[in-house]
Design a protein around this motif. Sequence first.
Motif, mmCIF file in Angstrom:
data_model
loop_
_atom_site.group_PDB
_atom_site.id
_atom_site.type_symbol
_atom_site.label_atom_id
_atom_site.label_comp_id
_atom_site.label_asym_id
_atom_site.label_seq_id
_atom_site.Cartn_x
_atom_site.Cartn_y
_atom_site.Cartn_z
ATOM 1 N N ASP A 234 2.306 -0.208 -4.790
ATOM 2 C CA ASP A 234 3.818 -0.189 -4.112
ATOM 3 C C ASP A 234 3.905 -0.049 -2.584
ATOM 4 O O ASP A 234 4.357 0.918 -2.327
ATOM 5 N N LEU A 235 2.928 -0.680 -1.898
ATOM 6 C CA LEU A 235 2.761 -0.581 -0.532
ATOM 7 C C LEU A 235 3.491 -1.370 0.186
ATOM 8 O O LEU A 235 3.742 -2.624 -0.097
ATOM 9 N N SER A 236 3.728 -1.287 1.588
ATOM 10 C CA SER A 236 4.323 -2.175 2.396
ATOM 11 C C SER A 236 3.069 -2.883 2.986
ATOM 12 O O SER A 236 1.997 -2.467 3.088
ATOM 13 N N GLU A 237 3.416 -4.109 3.432
ATOM 14 C CA GLU A 237 2.306 -4.847 4.106
ATOM 15 C C GLU A 237 1.574 -4.029 5.357
ATOM 16 O O GLU A 237 0.279 -3.959 5.317
ATOM 17 N N ILE A 238 2.331 -3.058 6.028
ATOM 18 C CA ILE A 238 1.961 -2.509 7.166
ATOM 19 C C ILE A 238 0.984 -1.166 6.527
ATOM 20 O O ILE A 238 -0.286 -1.034 7.080
#
Length: 887
Positions: free
Chosen positions: A416-420
Amino acid sequence: MQKEGERLIPINIVDEMKSSYIDYSMSVIVSRALPDVRDGLKPVHRRVLYGMYGLGVFSNRKYLKSARIVGDVLGKYHPHGDSSVYDAMVRMAQPWSLRYPQVDGQGNFGSMDGDPPAAMRYTEARLKKISDEVLADLDKETVDFQNNFDDSLTEPSVMPTKIPNLLVNGASGIAVGMATNMAPHNLSESVDAIVAYIDNKEITIDELMKHIIAPDFPTGGIIYGYDGVRDAFHTGRGRIMLRAKINFEEVGNRNAIIVTEVPYQVNKAEMIARTAELVKEDKIPGIYEIRDESDRQGLRIVYELKNDAIPNVVLNMLYKYTALQTSFSVNNIALVKGRPEQLNLKDIIYHFVEHRHEVVIRRTEYELKKARERAHILEGFMKVIGTQDDLDKAISIIRHSANPAEAKQGLIDEFDLSEIQAQAILDLRLARLTGMELDKIRAEYEEIMNMIRDFEDILSNEPRRYEIIKNELLEIKEKYGDERRSEIDYSGGEMSIEDLIPDEKVVLTISHAGYIKRTSLSEYKIQSRGGVGNRAATTRDEDFLEYIVAATNHQYMLFFTEKGKCFWLRVFEIPEGSKTAKGRAVQNLINIEPDDKIKAYIRTNDLKDAEYVNQMSVVMVTKNGTIKKTSLEAYSRPRTNGVNAIEIRDNDQLLSAYLTNGNSHIMIATKFGKCIRFPEEKVREVGRTSIGVRGITLEENDEVIGMIVANDLESETVLVVSEKGYGKRTAVLDYRETNRGGKGVITLNITEKTGNLIAIQNVTDEDGLMIINKSGVAIRMAMDEMRVMGRNTQGVRMINLKNNDSIAAIAKVEMDKDVEEETAETEALPASVNSDLVEFSEVPQTGNNAVSNMGDEKTLRKIEEEEERQNRNPQQDSPDQNTDEPQ
């Protein structure tokens, strides 16, 4: 010829010129000549600093060729001539131009003597350490950027300066329709004043002035008087008087004035050259030699004085005539939100603090944004490598992915990470996956979160923001603050040269050929009536003394010429000479025409006293009997070329001039012995250029020889003197009052023995009389030795004349009661002035030369022996010389 498809649009040329001129003027005002109130920089200075910032020539880096810097600024930001950029950069490096220089120059960057700097290809430069504070936080989105001239780059619209640059370095510039001239100030004082303002926004300007006392100029010097400073701080406009810093020394066997600091913006070499010219022209007497002994240790100018010079008097002349004293006209105009405004001290501080407040907010917002971005990445790290299982799972996803995009997507879906965050994990080095590195990540995250909370507190807490501004300013003061250079003389004011010139009694003498001098009264002695006297002045061949004036150094002299013009001099401006000196030609002191000649003068008090000049009037009389009365106020504004005092007709000339108070009686005498008396009120007051009215009706071939003004009819007496040495005192009331324009009554029985009347004067028993004949012999006598006689008597012999000598002039002087009559060895001389008005008449010149010009020493000794003999045995009056018989 109009081409197909083209369309001509008619334009009103007036409207077009108006629009174009407004565009041009606004461009000059906003983009060239005026500084911004926030950073105190003009566009060219801002671009020089930004260009050097871009090149990386900071204070801890090596110097870079000036030509490289100028070329970079020209090519990127400043589309003008290279000299405009280089000259600006040079000035930013000169410690005598800027109180706190911003550029560190290596090579020849000019001098205080006005020497130009070396060409830009020979010099090098880098930023000063203090400029780092001007550029600090420029990369943190603290200020707005704008496109450069060709939209290819951006440049800052203002610098995020921590230095109150407009205050500490000032500014000067000429725009269209306005100009700015802002004084530099001391950094420590400026910081104290700004801190005081932050602590109390309602602080008054007077309270601010307890911290920032006055301007502080790079070259030091002395601020003379405080009124101009107060005006500048309160209104944004003021005239500050600056003086050089001096001390007195003995150089060899001479006194010397030593200058160690000069006023701001003074060209030292030009000042010395101009002073040398003034010394050569005798406008500044007393200087023997001028030397510039300045070196690497500091400035030193030596004015070596003559042995008889008074150092304070010479210094005051230097202040008056040279750049050792100059004025700095403060005009605080700067751009506020793109518009020029006049600013007082509090306005400048307010706008700087508001700018710093905005910079702190924008810097904090930038740092908060960066901190949040870092915290976001650290949060992703902790999700993926927080446990060994999570780390193994992440490594497996990366190893089994066909490409980085697939790996990134796998990490995003799994954790559940962001692209950054996913990209940051992919960019991690393997070394960061150890357990020790995980502890560091957690510690960094904790630190970042604390910073975020701190930044958020700053943004929500205005008092804290102002506290940050204060603390940063105090750090600046600690790093760069220094002692004040310019001293303040609170007791000073508008320089008055008479302050250092003693107001002593002097005698002014003017010869027939127009040579003038002033001599101290102490050079003269006293004799009895009938003495012969001694030489009073050295005159040129065929010349003789025509006027003698008793005055004091601080009074004004108004000179009136035979053509009806009036000129001004202060008495102390007349060159001093010994009793036997011939003096200086009047033409060298005032701009009198070559064919004109001084005929009368008035000695007055302060011409700047409005009440005095409006109460007093000038009464003039001409040779043909015309009289004119004009208010003294009309002559109270000196001009170099003089003013017209009276309109003179053909075959006439101005003869006498007096001051009157409105209640005087006027008496006019003629060479044939006639005199008329009438009240001053009979002469109406007219304008300065009018011709006047009839004062006396003359007989054929008669002419006016003089005029007196009587104020005390009961006690004053009239003295008349003939050219062959006869004189007589008569009560004023013996001359009956008549209407203006009459023929007058007999005042002296004119015979061949007496000669024509040559002078008239009003005297009392307390007065003395100074008599000078054409040969230069002077004698002084007391009026109480002459008894009052009838009006139409012949009178008594007043002076023994040799051969064909005759009297040239007389003057009323004050007798010194403490001085006893001298023996024959003493010299004859006048005393100090008794009244405000003394007037002399012209006497036809004879062929006799002055005694002092006669032949060789042997002849001169014989003459002196004869004078001595006659002084010991003065000739007594014969019966026919002292007759009181009526005509």
